[in-house]
Design an enzyme around this catalytic site. Sequence first.
Site, PDB file in Angstrom:
ATOM      1  N   PHE A  14      24.324  53.952  32.854  1.00 26.87           N
ATOM      2  CA  PHE A  14      25.591  54.631  33.156  1.00 26.87           C
ATOM      3  C   PHE A  14      26.352  53.785  34.177  1.00 26.87           C
ATOM      4  O   PHE A  14      26.832  54.248  35.195  1.00 26.87           O
ATOM      5  CB  PHE A  14      25.314  56.043  33.705  1.00 26.87           C
ATOM      6  N   GLY A 128      33.752  40.590  24.540  1.00 23.99           N
ATOM      7  CA  GLY A 128      34.232  41.931  24.905  1.00 23.99           C
ATOM      8  C   GLY A 128      34.877  42.646  23.731  1.00 23.99           C
ATOM      9  O   GLY A 128      34.228  42.930  22.722  1.00 23.99           O
ATOM     10  N   ILE A 130      37.002  41.603  21.548  1.00 24.81           N
ATOM     11  CA  ILE A 130      37.417  40.817  20.359  1.00 24.81           C
ATOM     12  C   ILE A 130      36.357  40.921  19.261  1.00 24.81           C
ATOM     13  O   ILE A 130      35.187  40.639  19.521  1.00 24.81           O
ATOM     14  CB  ILE A 130      37.605  39.315  20.700  1.00 24.81           C
ATOM     15  N   GLY A 181      34.601  44.872  37.905  1.00 26.69           N
ATOM     16  CA  GLY A 181      33.599  45.206  36.880  1.00 26.69           C
ATOM     17  C   GLY A 181      33.514  44.166  35.770  1.00 26.69           C
ATOM     18  O   GLY A 181      33.046  44.458  34.674  1.00 26.69           O
ATOM     19  N   GLU A 184      28.580  39.958  35.859  1.00 25.06           N
ATOM     20  CA  GLU A 184      27.228  40.482  35.668  1.00 25.06           C
ATOM     21  C   GLU A 184      26.719  40.947  37.027  1.00 25.06           C
ATOM     22  O   GLU A 184      27.202  40.477  38.068  1.00 25.06           O
ATOM     23  CB  GLU A 184      26.309  39.354  35.162  1.00 25.06           C
ATOM     24  N   ASP A 195      25.790  33.056  30.921  1.00 28.71           N
ATOM     25  CA  ASP A 195      26.311  34.138  30.075  1.00 28.71           C
ATOM     26  C   ASP A 195      27.031  33.552  28.848  1.00 28.71           C
ATOM     27  O   ASP A 195      26.849  34.009  27.717  1.00 28.71           O
ATOM     28  CB  ASP A 195      27.269  35.007  30.909  1.00 28.71           C
ATOM     29  N   LYS A 199      26.051  33.962  24.850  1.00 29.46           N
ATOM     30  CA  LYS A 199      27.005  34.386  23.822  1.00 29.46           C
ATOM     31  C   LYS A 199      27.095  33.339  22.707  1.00 29.46           C
ATOM     32  O   LYS A 199      27.165  33.671  21.514  1.00 29.46           O
ATOM     33  CB  LYS A 199      28.374  34.630  24.454  1.00 29.46           C
ATOM     34  N   GLY A 297      35.188  44.021  31.272  1.00 30.20           N
ATOM     35  CA  GLY A 297      35.771  45.219  31.864  1.00 30.20           C
ATOM     36  C   GLY A 297      35.368  46.469  31.099  1.00 30.20           C
ATOM     37  O   GLY A 297      34.966  46.395  29.937  1.00 30.20           O
TER      38      GLY A 297
HETATM   39  N1  HSE Z   1      30.187  39.171  32.763  1.00 32.65           N
HETATM   40  C1  HSE Z   1      30.734  39.117  31.463  1.00 32.65           C
HETATM   41  C2  HSE Z   1      32.026  38.327  31.504  1.00 32.65           C
HETATM   42  C3  HSE Z   1      30.965  40.497  30.944  1.00 32.65           C
HETATM   43  O1  HSE Z   1      32.547  38.109  32.600  1.00 32.65           O
HETATM   44  O2  HSE Z   1      32.515  37.909  30.460  1.00 32.65           O
HETATM   45  C4  HSE Z   1      31.368  40.578  29.505  1.00 32.65           C
HETATM   46  O3  HSE Z   1      30.388  40.042  28.667  1.00 32.65           O
END
Ligand code: HSE
Length: 414
Positions: A14, A128, A130, A181, A184, A195, A199, A297
């Site tokens: 959450f 995100g 997309i 937000g 990570e 990150d 991806k 976000g």
């Molecule tokens: N921390 C990641 C970013 C969150 O900034 O893209 C979304 O995957």
Amino acid sequence: MTQNKELTIGLFGFGVVGEGIYKVLQQTPTLKAKIKKICIKHPEKLRDAPAELFTTNRNDILFDSTINVIVELIDDADAAFEIVSSALKQKIAVVSANKKMIAKHLAELLTLQQENNVSFLYEAAVGGSIPIIRNLEEYYDNDLLNSFSGIVNGSTNYILTKINEEGLDYNKALLQAQELGFAESNPALDVEGIDAVNKLTIVLKHAYGVTVNAETITHKGITFLHSDDAKYAAEKGYNIKLVANAKRISDDKIVAFVLPSFVDSTSQLFNIRNEYNGVLIGSKLADEQFLYGKGAGRYPTSSAVLSDIAALRYDYRYEYKKTFTGLTYNLTKDYLIRVFVSFNQKDNIDTSSFVEIEETYKSSKRNYIVGIIKISDLENANWFNNKDVSTIAFSTEVENQLKIKKLEHELVEE
Ligand code: HSE
């Protein structure tokens, strides 16, 4: 006819996105999806939802036979894998946004989906809001993908934008990315490029059917960048972006890397600001296409999670079509790229592994060179991980590619 099942959701986590999904589902009654239980780690935290929804016992969700969808949005990749694999083994569909966990366990997760004939969707894990994965799966099913390159980390793009446009200090920009937000919970994953690597690993599976160990992908984040690099970029009219690249270079070879890159104003990536992401997909038939949207976000990420939840009403599954085409690609680092390397006067670097040096600049403080080097040699150079040395790739300028092709040709002839 597609089914329109009612979905009863067990939610894990959450945090920024978990709470977002809870709120969005409350406002989307047409979806016929309701959250029955939410598993959290810290019950003492004040939360904006009825107390009876929460539990700290994962089995309250995993063994509730009325729950037919699990939405996994926790931070801990190992715990997430346990939850997801346990759910899939019980043939419960899962939606997740956990890039790290998915990248690490792609092969096992695919087997679990096949063995249990169950959906596992994770559109929110890449880019995100997309729709990248579903595009790679469905739209580019038959078209041959030549390349994928883009900005897939919102936090680093936010930081680079703030430094570039407002002259904000790196630490302040990072703090803002955290407060908003985007970052990570361990922001090293963002700023060190990990990150983006995770991806890219997921993209490689859906674009080319290859399962790659994320740890083997050549990468560098934005922590090494020096203020003089920005000056060089400004003089030449470039923006610096953290770019994830995948490129098919022959019938059986792919290159993949994540590096800070100079992007010129002819590229669609040039104007991608703040937490936005954007990817360029190069394919044989469609040529170049550009996908753009918010990459991090609460609500942009919730949008992708929501889309996956909605797709479960008609039992949508990824088919991993590229994995089963019969074409097999291997990752190679035997590929030339053009880079800018800047370093302090005292750290003079060994340039012997460059195939060609095009430009050299020396000053009493900072030096730089521009040259062409093989990815494997770059990664093995003893200066590549020196924190005072920055490496920035030049993204796809036409002359670049022509020149590199010529050099490759000469090397083969030798
Ligand atoms: N921390 C990641 C970013 C969150 O900034 O893209 C979304 O995957």
